[in-house]
Design a protein around this motif. Structure first.
Motif, PDB file in Angstrom:
ATOM      1  N   THR A  95     -16.643 -11.504  -7.556  1.00  0.00           N
ATOM      2  CA  THR A  95     -18.093 -11.656  -7.585  1.00  0.00           C
ATOM      3  C   THR A  95     -18.445 -13.077  -7.185  1.00  0.00           C
ATOM      4  OG1 THR A  95     -18.373  -9.984  -9.308  1.00  0.00           O
ATOM      5  CG2 THR A  95     -20.161 -11.556  -9.017  1.00  0.00           C
ATOM      6  N   TYR A  96     -19.416 -13.190  -6.284  1.00  0.00           N
ATOM      7  CA  TYR A  96     -19.795 -14.493  -5.736  1.00  0.00           C
ATOM      8  C   TYR A  96     -21.263 -14.784  -6.025  1.00  0.00           C
ATOM      9  CZ  TYR A  96     -15.375 -14.101  -3.322  1.00  0.00           C
ATOM     10  OH  TYR A  96     -14.032 -13.965  -3.050  1.00  0.00           O
ATOM     11  N   ARG A  97     -21.522 -16.020  -6.409  1.00  0.00           N
ATOM     12  CA  ARG A  97     -22.905 -16.477  -6.549  1.00  0.00           C
ATOM     13  C   ARG A  97     -23.298 -17.196  -5.264  1.00  0.00           C
ATOM     14  NH1 ARG A  97     -25.513 -19.986 -11.590  1.00  0.00           N
ATOM     15  NH2 ARG A  97     -27.659 -20.079 -10.770  1.00  0.00           N
ATOM     16  N   LEU A  98     -24.308 -16.680  -4.598  1.00  0.00           N
ATOM     17  CA  LEU A  98     -24.834 -17.311  -3.396  1.00  0.00           C
ATOM     18  C   LEU A  98     -26.122 -18.032  -3.772  1.00  0.00           C
ATOM     19  CD1 LEU A  98     -24.407 -14.391  -0.807  1.00  0.00           C
ATOM     20  CD2 LEU A  98     -22.692 -16.022  -1.635  1.00  0.00           C
ATOM     21  N   ARG A  99     -26.146 -19.341  -3.571  1.00  0.00           N
ATOM     22  CA  ARG A  99     -27.343 -20.148  -3.826  1.00  0.00           C
ATOM     23  C   ARG A  99     -28.006 -20.392  -2.474  1.00  0.00           C
ATOM     24  NH1 ARG A  99     -27.084 -23.178  -8.887  1.00  0.00           N
ATOM     25  NH2 ARG A  99     -25.145 -22.746 -10.014  1.00  0.00           N
ATOM     26  N   ILE A 100     -29.120 -19.718  -2.233  1.00  0.00           N
ATOM     27  CA  ILE A 100     -29.739 -19.671  -0.911  1.00  0.00           C
ATOM     28  C   ILE A 100     -31.041 -20.458  -0.940  1.00  0.00           C
ATOM     29  CG2 ILE A 100     -30.433 -18.138   0.969  1.00  0.00           C
ATOM     30  CD1 ILE A 100     -29.169 -15.851  -0.876  1.00  0.00           C
TER      31      ILE A 100
ATOM     32  N   LEU B 161     -26.063 -12.616  -7.014  1.00  0.00           N
ATOM     33  CA  LEU B 161     -24.658 -12.251  -7.192  1.00  0.00           C
ATOM     34  C   LEU B 161     -24.327 -11.134  -6.220  1.00  0.00           C
ATOM     35  CD1 LEU B 161     -24.292 -12.175 -11.099  1.00  0.00           C
ATOM     36  CD2 LEU B 161     -23.874 -14.079  -9.524  1.00  0.00           C
ATOM     37  N   VAL B 162     -23.209 -11.288  -5.541  1.00  0.00           N
ATOM     38  CA  VAL B 162     -22.738 -10.278  -4.590  1.00  0.00           C
ATOM     39  C   VAL B 162     -21.306  -9.923  -4.966  1.00  0.00           C
ATOM     40  CG1 VAL B 162     -22.251  -9.733  -2.178  1.00  0.00           C
ATOM     41  CG2 VAL B 162     -24.227 -11.167  -2.756  1.00  0.00           C
ATOM     42  N   THR B 163     -21.043  -8.646  -5.166  1.00  0.00           N
ATOM     43  CA  THR B 163     -19.698  -8.177  -5.524  1.00  0.00           C
ATOM     44  C   THR B 163     -18.974  -7.710  -4.277  1.00  0.00           C
ATOM     45  OG1 THR B 163     -20.454  -7.522  -7.724  1.00  0.00           O
ATOM     46  CG2 THR B 163     -18.390  -6.549  -6.929  1.00  0.00           C
ATOM     47  N   ALA B 164     -17.794  -8.254  -4.075  1.00  0.00           N
ATOM     48  CA  ALA B 164     -17.000  -7.890  -2.895  1.00  0.00           C
ATOM     49  C   ALA B 164     -16.471  -6.470  -3.027  1.00  0.00           C
ATOM     50  CB  ALA B 164     -15.849  -8.878  -2.729  1.00  0.00           C
ATOM     51  N   LYS B 165     -16.206  -5.871  -1.918  1.00  0.00           N
ATOM     52  CA  LYS B 165     -15.742  -4.488  -1.883  1.00  0.00           C
ATOM     53  C   LYS B 165     -14.291  -4.388  -2.348  1.00  0.00           C
ATOM     54  CE  LYS B 165     -19.026  -2.978   1.597  1.00  0.00           C
ATOM     55  NZ  LYS B 165     -19.743  -2.114   0.651  1.00  0.00           N
ATOM     56  N   THR B 166     -13.952  -3.210  -2.842  1.00  0.00           N
ATOM     57  CA  THR B 166     -12.586  -2.986  -3.338  1.00  0.00           C
ATOM     58  C   THR B 166     -11.855  -1.891  -2.591  1.00  0.00           C
ATOM     59  OG1 THR B 166     -13.461  -1.463  -5.009  1.00  0.00           O
ATOM     60  CG2 THR B 166     -13.164  -3.762  -5.677  1.00  0.00           C
ATOM     61  N   ASP B 167     -12.585  -1.015  -1.917  1.00  0.00           N
ATOM     62  CA  ASP B 167     -11.900   0.093  -1.242  1.00  0.00           C
ATOM     63  C   ASP B 167     -11.117  -0.430  -0.044  1.00  0.00           C
ATOM     64  OD1 ASP B 167     -13.801   0.901   1.385  1.00  0.00           O
ATOM     65  OD2 ASP B 167     -14.838  -0.150  -0.233  1.00  0.00           O
ATOM     66  N   GLN B 168     -10.104   0.313   0.348  1.00  0.00           N
ATOM     67  CA  GLN B 168      -9.169  -0.140   1.373  1.00  0.00           C
ATOM     68  C   GLN B 168      -9.849  -0.363   2.715  1.00  0.00           C
ATOM     69  OE1 GLN B 168      -5.755   2.350   1.771  1.00  0.00           O
ATOM     70  NE2 GLN B 168      -4.700   0.987   3.181  1.00  0.00           N
ATOM     71  N   VAL B 169     -10.810   0.504   3.044  1.00  0.00           N
ATOM     72  CA  VAL B 169     -11.496   0.357   4.323  1.00  0.00           C
ATOM     73  C   VAL B 169     -12.497  -0.794   4.273  1.00  0.00           C
ATOM     74  CG1 VAL B 169     -13.026   1.476   5.980  1.00  0.00           C
ATOM     75  CG2 VAL B 169     -11.189   2.792   4.889  1.00  0.00           C
ATOM     76  N   GLY B 170     -13.330  -0.789   3.214  1.00  0.00           N
ATOM     77  CA  GLY B 170     -14.389  -1.788   3.132  1.00  0.00           C
ATOM     78  C   GLY B 170     -13.892  -3.207   3.001  1.00  0.00           C
ATOM     79  N   SER B 171     -12.739  -3.409   2.355  1.00  0.00           N
ATOM     80  CA  SER B 171     -12.233  -4.755   2.125  1.00  0.00           C
ATOM     81  C   SER B 171     -11.334  -5.247   3.257  1.00  0.00           C
ATOM     82  CB  SER B 171     -11.457  -4.803   0.802  1.00  0.00           C
ATOM     83  OG  SER B 171     -10.369  -3.912   0.834  1.00  0.00           O
TER      84      SER B 171
ATOM     85  N   ARG C 237     -19.391 -14.982 -15.453  1.00  0.00           N
ATOM     86  CA  ARG C 237     -19.124 -16.127 -14.592  1.00  0.00           C
ATOM     87  C   ARG C 237     -18.589 -15.663 -13.245  1.00  0.00           C
ATOM     88  NH1 ARG C 237     -15.518 -21.478 -16.152  1.00  0.00           N
ATOM     89  NH2 ARG C 237     -15.773 -22.571 -14.148  1.00  0.00           N
ATOM     90  N   PRO C 238     -19.228 -16.072 -12.136  1.00  0.00           N
ATOM     91  CA  PRO C 238     -18.741 -15.625 -10.821  1.00  0.00           C
ATOM     92  C   PRO C 238     -17.389 -16.240 -10.497  1.00  0.00           C
ATOM     93  CG  PRO C 238     -20.483 -17.254 -10.580  1.00  0.00           C
ATOM     94  CD  PRO C 238     -20.412 -16.933 -12.039  1.00  0.00           C
ATOM     95  N   ASP C 239     -16.682 -15.580  -9.616  1.00  0.00           N
ATOM     96  CA  ASP C 239     -15.360 -16.076  -9.213  1.00  0.00           C
ATOM     97  C   ASP C 239     -15.467 -17.291  -8.303  1.00  0.00           C
ATOM     98  OD1 ASP C 239     -13.429 -13.970 -10.343  1.00  0.00           O
ATOM     99  OD2 ASP C 239     -14.934 -12.746  -9.330  1.00  0.00           O
ATOM    100  N   ASP C 240     -16.588 -17.398  -7.601  1.00  0.00           N
ATOM    101  CA  ASP C 240     -16.801 -18.562  -6.733  1.00  0.00           C
ATOM    102  C   ASP C 240     -18.291 -18.650  -6.411  1.00  0.00           C
ATOM    103  OD1 ASP C 240     -16.264 -20.811  -5.271  1.00  0.00           O
ATOM    104  OD2 ASP C 240     -14.854 -19.855  -3.892  1.00  0.00           O
ATOM    105  N   GLU C 241     -18.691 -19.786  -5.867  1.00  0.00           N
ATOM    106  CA  GLU C 241     -20.090 -20.002  -5.489  1.00  0.00           C
ATOM    107  C   GLU C 241     -20.150 -20.531  -4.060  1.00  0.00           C
ATOM    108  OE1 GLU C 241     -22.738 -21.911  -8.269  1.00  0.00           O
ATOM    109  OE2 GLU C 241     -21.181 -21.912  -9.811  1.00  0.00           O
ATOM    110  N   TYR C 242     -21.181 -20.124  -3.344  1.00  0.00           N
ATOM    111  CA  TYR C 242     -21.451 -20.657  -2.010  1.00  0.00           C
ATOM    112  C   TYR C 242     -22.907 -21.105  -1.942  1.00  0.00           C
ATOM    113  CZ  TYR C 242     -17.080 -18.631  -0.217  1.00  0.00           C
ATOM    114  OH  TYR C 242     -15.757 -18.320   0.017  1.00  0.00           O
ATOM    115  N   ASP C 243     -23.113 -22.278  -1.389  1.00  0.00           N
ATOM    116  CA  ASP C 243     -24.466 -22.734  -1.087  1.00  0.00           C
ATOM    117  C   ASP C 243     -24.772 -22.356   0.357  1.00  0.00           C
ATOM    118  OD1 ASP C 243     -25.260 -24.661  -3.500  1.00  0.00           O
ATOM    119  OD2 ASP C 243     -23.145 -24.957  -3.020  1.00  0.00           O
ATOM    120  N   ILE C 244     -25.883 -21.681   0.574  1.00  0.00           N
ATOM    121  CA  ILE C 244     -26.270 -21.224   1.906  1.00  0.00           C
ATOM    122  C   ILE C 244     -27.644 -21.798   2.210  1.00  0.00           C
ATOM    123  CG2 ILE C 244     -26.686 -19.244   3.383  1.00  0.00           C
ATOM    124  CD1 ILE C 244     -24.803 -17.601   1.700  1.00  0.00           C
TER     125      ILE C 244
END
Length: 546
Positions: free
Chosen positions: A210-215, A262-272, A155-162
Motif C-alpha cells: 500500500t502506497y501513500r501518494l501525496r499529490i 492510498l493506493v493498493t498494488a495488485k496481487t494477481d499474477q497478471v495485474g502485478s 501505515r503505508p509501505d511507502d510514500e511518494y510525493d507527486i
C-alpha cells in the motif's frame, strides 16, 4: 481579585507554552538556490533548482517542530520562499511573501526559522517573487503526526510525493514581461510530473503493498484531473485534515491544493506484471494538455498496455462540484492531537463579521490587472509587516478597503483588512467571471461550509454544512458561483490572502489580513500585537535603509 487570578493563570500558561516551544525538536536544512539548464518538454530552459534538484528536496517535519531553512540565493534576482499551507506558530515574519519579508538579494543568504503549528499533512513550498515559480524552485512538504497520535489508517509501505503542474517553455522573465506589458499568459505547453515531461517519471510498486501518494498541484493556472489506470484511490487527507475515506477513480486538483491518497498494488499474477499509466489532464480550459507518468511492477514491461484512463469531460463542472461536496472531515479521528477533529464544533461558534470578496478584471493605463472588490493590490516601498512594526508614516491606511463588492470605479491600492485575534470570520468568495478561481489564506485553515451558483445572499446560510465541512487552506470557486468559508483568526500577524493563479496574483489579486490582539485598536499599540518578536536576522529594505 478574580481578575488577578485570571491574569496569573494566563501568565503561567504563556510561560508553559514558551517552555514547550523552547524544548521542541528542531529540524534544519541548508538550501542553495541556483539556475540550471534543463531540457523539459523538448526545449532547453533555465530552471531554478535547490541543491541541484528540481523539484527541490522534501521538507520533512513533525507537528510542533521548529524548522530552520538557511537559503543561499545564487540567482541574479531577489528571492523569497513561501510555505503553502504551513501555519507558522505566532510568526508571520517567516511567511516569505512580499508583504511580510524583504527579499534575499543575489549572493546573500537568510535563515527562515519557525515552529509549525499543531498540524499534519501534505503541502509544498515555492518561490513567491517575480513569477519565479514558472521556472521551478518548488518542492514537497510532509508534516507527520506526533508518535502519541494514531494515524487513522494502516501505515503505508511507502510514500511518494507527486508534484503535478502546467509548464511553459518560455523563460519566466519573458512570461513576466508579457504580464507587465498588459498581456495575459498564453496556453501552457504541457503538464509535468515531478519536473519531468511525458513518459519520463515512474513510481515503483511491489505486489500487495500500500502506497501513500501525496499529490499537489504546483502549476501556474490549470486545474488538473489526476487518475491511475486500473487503480482506485482512497482519499485520506487534504491539506492537514483527515477526511472521511472515499474511493475515487479520479480527482480534480486545483491550483495550490494538496491531497493524500492510498493506493493498493495488485496481487494477481497478471495485474502485478504490468506497467500502468498515471495521467493528469487540464480541466475547464479551451486547450487540452496532458501529462503522463507510470507505475511499474517488478519485471514489468516499460510501457503499459490498454487505453489511457478516461477522465471527466473537460467542461463538466457538475461532476467537479459533486466531488467537492463529497469530501468531508472525519470527525472521529485526531490529526496532530489525540482528540478527534470533530471536538472543535465550528458550527456553534458565533460569527464576528462577514466579509464578501469578489474577483474581477480591470484595466490600468490600458494594461491588464486583476482586483478584489474593485481594488488591484500594489505594494508600498517597504513590506507591510515592517511598516506596521516600525510605524512608518504615509504608507497605507488600514481598514479602509471595502470588505464587500461595490459599484465604485476600479483602482489601484494597498488593501489591508484589520481583524481581531480569535475573531471567527465568515468569508464569501464571489466569482462573477467565466473562469475558475482559486483562493488561499496564509497562516490559517478554514472550513468550506457552502457553495452554489450565481450570487450569494443571506438566505444561503441555511444550507451551510456546519457539522463536517472539510478544513483546508486553498479553495476553488467555480465560474458564476460563490463559496463560503468560516475561519478562526487564531494566528496573530500580517497574513496574505491571494489568488493561487500566478497571473492573477502577480497582477494584483491579493490583500493582507492584519490580525490584532484584543485591546490593541489604538494604532500606537500595534507593534505589541506580534506574539513573536522581530527576528534578529530580519532583512531591512525600502525606507528602513534610509
Amino acid at each position: 481579585m478574580r481578575y488577578v487570578v485570571v491574569e496569573v493563570l494566563l501568565l503561567i500558561l504563556v510561560v508553559l507554552l514558551e517552555l514547550t516551544n523552547a524544548s521542541a525538536p528542531c529540524v534544519s536544512y541548508e538550501w542553495v538556490v541556483s539556475y540550471s539548464e534543463r531540457s523539459i518538454l523538448g526545449s532547453n530552459k533555465q530552471v531554478i533548482v535547490i541543491n541541484g534538484m528540481f523539484p527541490g528536496p522534501i521538507l520533512t517535519a513533525t507537528a510542533d517542530d521548529v524548522v530552520n531553512v538557511n537559503i543561499f540565493n545564487h540567482l541574479n534576482e531577489p528571492f523569497l520562499m513561501t510555505w503553502n499551507g504551513l501555519r507558522m506558530r505566532k510568526n508571520s515574519w517567516q511567511d516569505g511573501v512580499q508583504g511580510t519579508n524583504c527579499p534575499i538579494l543575489p549572493g546573500k543568504n537568510w535563515t527562515y526559522s519557525f515552529q509549525i503549528k499543531d498540524q499534519i499533512g501534505s503541502y509544498f513550498y515555492f518561490p513567491s517573487l517575480l513569477l519565479q515559480k514558472a521556472a521551478g524552485g518548488y518542492g514537497a512538504i510532509r508534516v507527520y503526526s506526533p508518535e502519541l497520535v494514531p494515524v487513522p489508517f494502516p501505515r503505508p509501505d511507502d510514500e511518494y510525493d507527486i508534484l503535478i503542474g502546467d509548464w511553459f517553455r518560455s523563460n519566466h522573465r519573458d512570461l513576466r514581461a508579457s504580464l507587465d506589458n498588459g498581456l495575459s499568459l498564453a496556453t501552457p505547453d504541457g503538464i509535468l510530473f515531478n519536473g519531468l515531461g511525458p513518459e519520463e517519471a515512474f513510481f515503483a510498486f511491489q505486489p500487495g503493498k500500500t502506497y501513500r501518494l501525496r499529490i499537489s498541484n504546483v502549476g501556474l493556472k490549470s486545474t488538473l484531473n489526476f487518475r491511475i489506470q486500473d487503480h482506485d484511490m482512497l482519499l485520506v487527507e487534504t491539506e492537514g485534515t483527515y477526511v472521511q475515506k472515499r474511493t475515487y477513480s479520479s480527482l480534480d486538483i486545483h491550483v495550490g491544493q494538496s491531497y493524500s491518497v492510498l493506493v493498493t498494488a495488485k496481487t494477481d499474477q497478471v495485474g502485478s506484471c504490468r506497467s500502468y499509466y498515471i495521467f493528469a489532464s487540464t480541466r475547464f480550459s479551451n486547450s487540452y494538455r496532458t501529462g503522463i507518468a507510470y507505475i511499474r511492477y517488478p519485471n514489468s514491461p516499460l510501457l503499459p498496455v490498454g487505453p489511457i484512463p478516461q477522465g471527466p469531460e473537460s467542461w463538466d463542472f457538475a461532476s467537479s462540484v459533486r466531488q467537492t461536496l463529497s469530501i468531508r472531515e472525519d470527525l472521529n479521528v485526531g490529526a496532530s492531537r489525540p482528540n478527534p477533529q470533530g471536538s472543535y464544533h465550528y458550527g456553534r461558534v458565533n460569527v464576528s463579521r462577514t466579509l464578501i470578496f469578489q474577483n474581477d478584471v480591470m484595466q490600468s493605463a490600458n494594461k491588464l490587472r486583476y482586483a478584489i472588490n474593485g481594488v488591484s493590490f500594489v505594494f508600498p516601498d517597504t513590506p507591510l509587516k515592517l511598516i506596521d512594526h516600525f510605524r512608518l508614516k504615509n504608507s497605507f491606511v488600514p481598514d479602509t478597503f471595502q470588505t464587500y463588492p461595490s459599484n465604485r470605479p476600479s483602482s489601484l491600492g494597498t488593501s489591508v483588512v484589520d481583524v481581531l485575534y480569535r475573531d471567527f470570520v465568515h468569508i464569501v468568495f464571489e466569482n462573477p467571471l467565466n473562469e475558475l478561481q482559486s483562493w488561499h489564506i496564509d497562516g490559517h485553515n478554514f472550513f468550506v461550509v457552502g457553495l452554489g451558483y450565481g450570487g450569494w445572499s443571506e438566505s444561503k446560510r441555511s444550507g451551510y454544512n456546519l457539522v463536517d465541512a472539510v478544513s483546508r487552506s486553498t479553495v476553488q470557486v467555480f465560474p458564476y458561483s460563490w463559496v463560503a468559508i468560516l475561519v478562526a483568526m487564531d494566528n496573530q500577524g500580517m497574513w496574505n490572502m491571494r489568488s493561487q493563479k500566478a497571473e492573477q496574483w502577480y497582477l494584483g489579486q491579493e490583500l493582507y489580513f492584519r490580525v490584532k490582539g484584543e485591546g490593541e485598536e489604538d494604532p500606537s499599540n500595534i507593534p505589541a500585537r506580534d506574539e513573536s518578536p522581530i527576528p534578529e536576522n530580519v532583512i531591512r529594505c525600502g525606507r528602513l535603509l534610509q
